[in-house]
Design an enzyme around this catalytic site. Structure first.
Site, PDB file in Angstrom:
ATOM      1  N   LYS A   1      41.440  31.785  83.397  1.00  0.00           N
ATOM      2  CA  LYS A   1      40.017  31.371  82.960  1.00  0.00           C
ATOM      3  C   LYS A   1      39.179  30.662  83.763  1.00  0.00           C
ATOM      4  CE  LYS A   1      38.032  28.390  79.211  1.00  0.00           C
ATOM      5  NZ  LYS A   1      38.268  27.918  77.950  1.00  0.00           N
TER       6      LYS A   1
ATOM      7  N   ASP B   1      31.905  24.254  80.343  1.00  0.00           N
ATOM      8  CA  ASP B   1      31.857  24.560  78.898  1.00  0.00           C
ATOM      9  C   ASP B   1      31.035  23.626  78.044  1.00  0.00           C
ATOM     10  OD1 ASP B   1      32.486  25.733  76.501  1.00  0.00           O
ATOM     11  OD2 ASP B   1      34.558  25.031  76.428  1.00  0.00           O
TER      12      ASP B   1
ATOM     13  N   LYS C   1      29.272  21.238  71.714  1.00  0.00           N
ATOM     14  CA  LYS C   1      30.390  20.213  71.852  1.00  0.00           C
ATOM     15  C   LYS C   1      29.679  18.855  71.588  1.00  0.00           C
ATOM     16  CE  LYS C   1      33.768  22.295  74.838  1.00  0.00           C
ATOM     17  NZ  LYS C   1      34.863  22.337  73.818  1.00  0.00           N
TER      18      LYS C   1
ATOM     19  N   ASP D   1      37.333  23.332  83.004  1.00  0.00           N
ATOM     20  CA  ASP D   1      37.540  24.390  81.960  1.00  0.00           C
ATOM     21  C   ASP D   1      37.752  25.713  83.158  1.00  0.00           C
ATOM     22  OD1 ASP D   1      38.300  25.190  79.508  1.00  0.00           O
ATOM     23  OD2 ASP D   1      36.115  25.893  79.051  1.00  0.00           O
TER      24      ASP D   1
ATOM     25  N   ASP E   1      31.978  28.284  71.174  1.00  0.00           N
ATOM     26  CA  ASP E   1      32.913  27.359  71.808  1.00  0.00           C
ATOM     27  C   ASP E   1      34.118  28.170  72.223  1.00  0.00           C
ATOM     28  OD1 ASP E   1      33.610  25.300  73.416  1.00  0.00           O
ATOM     29  OD2 ASP E   1      33.690  23.954  71.476  1.00  0.00           O
TER      30      ASP E   1
ATOM     31  N   GLU F   1      34.966  30.583  73.856  1.00  0.00           N
ATOM     32  CA  GLU F   1      34.263  31.469  75.079  1.00  0.00           C
ATOM     33  C   GLU F   1      35.480  31.856  75.833  1.00  0.00           C
ATOM     34  OE1 GLU F   1      34.390  28.137  75.210  1.00  0.00           O
ATOM     35  OE2 GLU F   1      35.166  28.054  77.392  1.00  0.00           O
TER      36      GLU F   1
ATOM     37  N   ARG G   1      38.429  33.091  75.495  1.00  0.00           N
ATOM     38  CA  ARG G   1      39.314  34.106  74.976  1.00  0.00           C
ATOM     39  C   ARG G   1      38.473  35.302  75.264  1.00  0.00           C
ATOM     40  NH1 ARG G   1      40.080  31.811  69.085  1.00  0.00           N
ATOM     41  NH2 ARG G   1      40.167  29.684  70.381  1.00  0.00           N
TER      42      ARG G   1
END
Ligand code: BES
Ligand code: MN
Ligand code: ZN
Length: 502
Positions: free
Chosen positions: A266, A271, A278, A289, A348, A350, A352
């Site tokens: 990933k 993020d 968030k 991230d 959020d 995201e 996956r």
């Protein structure tokens, strides 16, 4: 630091600092460690006195400094470092002790260090662990500070051993260099701020590594991802003015007869959460991230340096998750590259979505094993803290190799269950699935994410590593500094190495 092997007597070394590893019992009869014994004797028993007087307990990473002052040791100082119980010595104890000793040598402004190897483990493993401990332990990230960067010190480490141990030692040294290099690559990418480490920057670094180590690097841009119908990845990317990249690194690209292992990481370079925003505090830390992507790039570097006899492919879908007039929304329905439709519940969730399209892409290699790694869920941090990553696997052999690799590298993993129960919370009324269960489902977030990913896996052997708790550290381990850990690079490279020997 330049690490060399030397079979001349360490007592004659011209280094300013000697490094001596002392385990509990190393000086006891009937099996004293002969090298320590020799140095101890040359110093008129100073090391023995340090131990017998209780000044030095030889606990792991205890350090004392002795000054030989014209006895039989030429060096100006002797750094004595503890290994703990010599009887059950591990590679990680050697990594930690080497890092601690060299950090002390650096504080003392030592330039040249000569070390006597601890003899308890096999030579190759010992050299690999010493090399990793040295290089990872001396890593410093200076960032964008306007002060002068710190001097790289000590300059050199000469490891003294007997002539007949040289071949094994050389193998261990080569392996240690490759593993440390991959780990350091991952650390620096993760430490870099998100306005520096963009998807394009990650792609550029991947390309540099490919050129330096003989990998093939292909970078897909937005229009190429559109042609591949990567609607899940592109949905995440569409909210940012910073364009996405899909990075492909290949080792042994032309050797189609070799079994293929695909690593997927990933690469969310920042993020914010998107419209499912968030909190201000929850956002700090999210430059890391892309830790999974960094781990894959680092692992590919190690794999190339060791020339592992497998076809290994690294895939890094990289994008920012931002808010804007173009950003994707909750309740959008997007279509991934395998044709499956996804109702967005949380922008959020995201990671996956990026992984979905990358896992579909992995299928073209007809892989023997696919491992993805991601800072995927806060739920995994709740489950395991920073002790280990959780792994969801469809195959016991992949799981076992990952577990063993995690124990050896001490980038630990622990198996989690991939129950079909986790499919239920992401059933959608309007699409094939939802990307998140929503706020009314309280538990099992990491398992639900894994169940989501499984919809994009069409090969028998897959494991998903959720490294959310491991991406950064508060600096409690000697060779893992505060900030980016580089976690996953050594784990994945060791996994591949073990898979090749299977
Ligand atoms: N990158 C985060 C996961 C994360 C959180 C990693 C904290 C490290 C520390 C991920 O994209 C995320 O936001 N996950 C959500 C998923 C939820 C919306 C289903 C989470 O864990 O809250
Ligand atoms: Mn998120
Ligand atoms: Zn994320």
């Amino acid at each position: 630091m330049n690490i060399t092997l030397n079979n001349a007597p360490i007592l004659d070394s011209a280094a300013d600092t000697l490094l001596v590893f002392v385990g509990r019992g190393s000086l006891d009869n009937p099996t004293p460690n002969l090298v320590i014994d020799g140095i101890n004797t040359a110093m008129n028993g100073a090391i023995a006195e340090l131990v017998s007087g209780g000044d030095f307990t030889a606990n792991l990473s205890d350090v004392s400094v002795l000054y030989p002052r014209g006895t039989g040791v030429a060096a100006r100082r002797v750094v004595v470092v503890g290994l703990g119980d010599a009887a059950d010595l591990t590679p990680d104890a050697i990594r930690r002790a080497t890092a601690t000793a060299l950090q002390r040598a650096r504080t003392l402004k030592s330039q040249q260090v000569a070390a006597a190897i601890p003899p308890e483990l096999d030579t190759a493993t010992t050299l690999q662990a010493m090399t990793e401990g040295a290089l990872l332990g001396l890593y410093q990230y200076h960032g964008q500070k306007s002060s002068e960067p710190p001097v790289a010190r000590p300059e050199s480490l000469a490891i003294h051993l007997s002539a007949d141990a040289m071949d094994a030692a050389q193998n261990g040294l080569t392996a240690g260099r490759a593993f440390a290099a991959g780990g350091i690559t991952a650390r620096t990418l993760v430490n870099l701020p998100p306005n520096y480490c963009t998807p394009a920057y990650m792609a550029e670094q991947a390309d540099n590594i490919a050129k330096a180590h003989g990998l093939k690097c292909t970078v897909l841009e937005r229009h190429q991802m559109e042609a591949l119908k990567m609607g899940a990845l592109l949905a995440v990317a569409q909210g940012s003015a910073t364009p996405p990249r899909f990075i492909i690194l290949e080792h042994n690209a032309d050797k189609k007869d070799l079994a293929a292992v695909v690593l997927v990481g990933k690469g969310v370079t920042f993020d914010t959460g998107g419209y499912s925003l968030k909190t201000a505090d929850g956002m700090v830390g999210m430059k890391a991230d892309m830790g999974g992507g960094a781990a894959v790039i680092g692992a590919m570097q190690t794999v190339a340096m060791l020339n592992i006899p497998l076809r290994v492919i690294g895939l890094v879908p990289a994008a920012d998750n931002m808010v804007s007039g173009n950003a994707y929304r909750p309740q959008d329905v997007v279509t991934a590259s395998n044709g499956k439709t996804i109702e967005i519940i949380s922008t959020d969730a995201e990671g996956r979505l990026l992984l979905a399209d990358a896992l579909v892409y992995a299928k073209r290699y007809d892989p023997a094993a696919v491992v993805d790694i991601a800072t995927l869920t806060g739920a995994m941090v709740v489950a395991l803290g920073s002790a280990a990553s959780g792994v969801y696997a469809t195959d016991d052999t992949v799981m076992q190799h990952l577990f063993d690799a995690g124990e050896f590298t001490q980038e630990r993993v622990w198996r989690m269950p991939l129950y079909t129960d986790y499919n239920k919370p992401i059933e959608s009324d309007t699409a094939d699935m939802k990307n998140s269960a929503g706020a009314n489902v309280r538990g099992g977030g990491a398992g639900i994410a894994a169940a989501f990913l499984k919809n994009f896996v069409e090969y028998p052997a897959w494991a998903h590593v959720d490294m959310a708790g491991k991406m950064t550290s508060d600096g409690d381990n000697t060779y893992v500094p505060k900030g980016a850990t580089g976690y996953g690079a050594r784990l994945l490279a060791e996994f591949v190495r073990r898979w090749a020997e299977k």
